[in-house]
Design an enzyme around this catalytic site. Sequence first.
Site, mmCIF file in Angstrom:
data_model
loop_
_atom_site.group_PDB
_atom_site.id
_atom_site.type_symbol
_atom_site.label_atom_id
_atom_site.label_comp_id
_atom_site.label_asym_id
_atom_site.label_seq_id
_atom_site.Cartn_x
_atom_site.Cartn_y
_atom_site.Cartn_z
ATOM 1 N N ILE A 8 10.888 58.296 26.990
ATOM 2 C CA ILE A 8 10.740 56.788 27.037
ATOM 3 C C ILE A 8 12.100 56.261 27.474
ATOM 4 O O ILE A 8 12.013 55.193 28.092
ATOM 5 C CB ILE A 8 10.820 56.264 25.387
ATOM 6 N N ASP A 13 27.290 61.659 24.265
ATOM 7 C CA ASP A 13 26.879 62.305 22.754
ATOM 8 C C ASP A 13 26.993 60.645 22.046
ATOM 9 O O ASP A 13 28.152 60.358 21.698
ATOM 10 C CB ASP A 13 27.567 63.253 22.383
ATOM 11 N N SER A 35 12.654 52.669 17.034
ATOM 12 C CA SER A 35 12.497 53.203 15.717
ATOM 13 C C SER A 35 11.257 54.363 15.696
ATOM 14 O O SER A 35 11.085 54.866 16.870
ATOM 15 C CB SER A 35 12.000 52.126 14.686
ATOM 16 N N SER A 36 10.415 54.441 14.834
ATOM 17 C CA SER A 36 9.519 55.448 14.585
ATOM 18 C C SER A 36 8.481 55.074 13.381
ATOM 19 O O SER A 36 9.031 54.400 12.497
ATOM 20 C CB SER A 36 9.855 56.828 14.411
ATOM 21 N N TYR A 95 14.007 62.561 9.419
ATOM 22 C CA TYR A 95 13.757 61.597 10.559
ATOM 23 C C TYR A 95 13.188 60.282 10.299
ATOM 24 O O TYR A 95 13.730 59.266 10.809
ATOM 25 C CB TYR A 95 12.930 62.301 11.577
ATOM 26 N N LYS A 98 15.078 56.692 10.518
ATOM 27 C CA LYS A 98 14.859 55.425 11.517
ATOM 28 C C LYS A 98 14.592 54.120 10.592
ATOM 29 O O LYS A 98 14.632 52.938 10.926
ATOM 30 C CB LYS A 98 13.455 55.994 12.121
#
Length: 254
Positions: A18, A64, A148-149, A162, A166
Amino acid sequence: MQDFTGKVCIITGAASGIGRACALELALNCHAQVGLADLNEEALQNVVQEISGQGGQAVGVPCDISKENDVKKLISETVEKFGRLDYLASIAAATSFSFTSRDRDFESFDVDYMLEAFRINTCGSYLLIKHAIPHMLQAGGGAIVCASSVAARFGAAGNNVYGMTKAALEALVRGTAGLYGRSLLETLPAEAFETMKLGILNPDFTGGDKIAKVVAFLLSDDAYTIQGATVPTDNGYHIVAGMSAAMEANGFVK
């Protein structure tokens, strides 16, 4: 199509997926000057060359995002190159299966794994926002999009930590909006990916190129009234909790 001529955008995670799609969309279709960041220096420079070869303007800075000095270097080199900063697309996150597979059940991982996930997925975006905002204010305003997710909305093996990172990221974006307003392929095994298609409402997963167009819209003045919002670009996954069903069907949830 948005027109970002004369505007500068930083995009993280820009070497693949993405992030790469956002870099190409913003640089080549929207005509922004872009500062690109990724840990994979070789792949990052390939994207820079791809953009430059098609008449776009890009600079690549290995970064990073969990390290503040790296973030400061990314922003300073981008501003030095292009003279300003208007937009931030924070896409980078720790999403590789080798990393997220450490998240099974709460008895089987230690707090160091959780802290590492938050350091990259949440604190990384915070550091980017922290050091980008002064330049955006100096340029007269700006816009920020953080990826986000759907995992922030439900729990599933391999996605609980995870998802926590998010969900915290979404709170960070809401907080940023409240304070500043507008003044400012290695993820899953192939068999799991195939089963995940059962959990979407579109005929197939959309690629990063379509998500990149949403990112471009959210950064643009056309999205002026959208503040601190979560905009799903998951093919309807959040409606049916598709990933949870897919993981269970593949035996990843016991």
